[in-house]
Design an enzyme around this catalytic site. Structure first.
Site, PDB file in Angstrom:
ATOM      1  N   ARG A   1       0.831  -1.194   0.000  1.00 29.57           N
ATOM      2  CA  ARG A   1       0.000   0.000   0.000  1.00 29.57           C
ATOM      3  C   ARG A   1       0.871   1.250   0.000  1.00 29.57           C
ATOM      4  O   ARG A   1       1.897   1.297   0.679  1.00 29.57           O
ATOM      5  CB  ARG A   1      -0.906   0.039   1.249  1.00 29.57           C
TER       6      ARG A   1
ATOM      7  N   GLU B   1      -4.001   7.572  -4.445  1.00 30.82           N
ATOM      8  CA  GLU B   1      -4.335   7.133  -5.806  1.00 30.82           C
ATOM      9  C   GLU B   1      -5.613   7.807  -6.286  1.00 30.82           C
ATOM     10  O   GLU B   1      -6.527   8.000  -5.485  1.00 30.82           O
ATOM     11  CB  GLU B   1      -4.481   5.598  -5.806  1.00 30.82           C
TER      12      GLU B   1
ATOM     13  N   HIS C   1      -1.461   0.583  -9.951  1.00 31.74           N
ATOM     14  CA  HIS C   1      -2.107  -0.398  -9.065  1.00 31.74           C
ATOM     15  C   HIS C   1      -2.713  -1.555  -9.867  1.00 31.74           C
ATOM     16  O   HIS C   1      -3.927  -1.794  -9.831  1.00 31.74           O
ATOM     17  CB  HIS C   1      -3.175   0.281  -8.198  1.00 31.74           C
TER      18      HIS C   1
END
Ligand code: NDP
Length: 326
Positions: free
Chosen positions: A237, A266, A284
């Site tokens: 993360r 993000e 991602h």
């Protein structure tokens, strides 16, 4: 009869998951995970929620759950559930499920790809070819970095971390790790602190979960400990990395390179990381193949189905393993 049970899909979710929920339950939807979007009827009736909270954005927290007094289960799409307040849910008798195992091998594959890309500069070498430079200027540069003789450190030797370690073993590289507790039955070297791990290795692969316990754990001190040939790969993360400290470390030579699949806010990526030539940046995509995303969608919905038909969840998260069906 499950078809009378209202299940809320909050925000964007995998199409196959939505289709299965529509076929099995009474599907209701809202555009975003935002309690102000809930209708009075939803507030009174919804018993299950399926969602894929995005990092830095929407969050299934106390406010959202309090708006749904009949909710029994939140099925999180993804193994990382830092987008759901599972501690609050657990205390209030709400089951939370995630999608472990079905994505482990895919994410481990991605981590290895990102590692090699960052070290051997494959994206930049490809850009060189596509720009015609191979023809006009000759070979792409010989890379200063290599995977040879590296020492691998894994921050978060869980399901995915172990799958990464097993892939790197046949590469002939020594492997060490840091977790809060040592893992039984593995031969990799354990370090009881992230600092000690970073001092012992030059290649740090982060697969630890997000959340308060790991917030900015990879900071200036850890990056300095990795040293000037240091490489950071983050597939866990973005919140786990102090991105300002990382950008500085990449720019001033404190470490050599980074491969990042995840970011703190993000889809926004800090300009300094975009500008740094020694980063490989992915949006991602760790688990994002059609194959694996479909398996995640199925497990997400299977949890709702077993909860409402058998009174148990398939894959409850740790904070809610003891929550029972009402
Ligand atoms: P696991 O729970 O199996 O593994 C997590 C590991 O991290 C455990 O070994 C745990 O050990 C360790 N850990 C947890 N908290 C801490 C802490 N505070 N300090 C040190 N170590 C810690 O999870 P998975 O391997 O299935 O997934 C890991 C993470 O990967 C997910 O939470 C998610 O955030 C991320 N992920 C990213 C994807 C992507 O697309 N980029 C896709 C899938 C997952 P211990 O409890 O002993 O500390």
């Amino acid at each position: 009869d499950l078809s009378s049970i209202p299940v809320l899909v909050a925000g964007k979710l995998h199409e196959h998951a939505i289709a299965r929920i529509r076929d099995t339950f009474r599907l209701v939807t809202i555009e975003q995970i935002d309690p102000s979007l809930l209708t009075a009827e939803m507030r009174e009736t919804v018993r299950g929620v399926a969602a894929a909270p995005v990092v830095g954005g929407s969050f299934v927290g106390p406010q959202f759950l309090q708006a749904l007094p009949k909710v029994e289960i939140v099925a999180n799409f993804g193994v990382g559930y830092d987008g759901v307040d599972a501690a609050y849910a657990g205390k209030n008798g709400i089951m939370v499920t995630n999608t472990p195992d079905v994505l482990t091998e895919e994410v481990a594959d991605s981590a290895v790809g990102l590692l090699i890309s960052a070290i051997r500069e494959f994206p930049r070498a490809e850009a060189w070819l596509r720009a015609g430079n191979w023809v006009t200027k000759g070979h792409y540069r010989v890379t200063p970095l290599t995977l040879r003789e590296r020492r691998i450190g894994i921050f978060g030797l869980g399901r995915i971390g172990l799958a990464v370690a097993r892939r790197l073993e046949p590469f002939g590289l020594p492997i060490a790790y840091h977790n809060r507790r040592p893992v039984e039955g593995v031969s990799y070297t354990y370090h009881s602190s992230l600092k000690a791990l970073a001092e012992a290795v030059d290649t740090l692969i982060c697969v630890a979960p997000g959340g308060a316990a790991t917030e900015k754990a990879i900071n200036a001190e850890i990056l300095a400990a990795l040293g000037p040939t240091g490489v950071l790969v983050n597939i866990g993360r973005g919140s786990t990395v102090d991105e300002a400290a990382l950008a500085a470390a990449l720019t001033n030579g404190t470490i050599a390179a980074a491969g990042l699949d995840v970011f703190a806010d993000e889809p926004n990526v800090p300009q300094a990381l975009l500008d740094a030539p020694n980063t490989v940046l992915l949006p991602h995509v760790g688990s994002a193949s059609v194959h694996t995303r479909r398996a995640m969608a199925d497990l997400c919905v299977d949890n709702l189905v077993t909860w409402f038909s058998e009174g148990r969840a398939r894959t409850p998260v740790a904070e809610t393993v003891n929550v029972k069906a009402r």
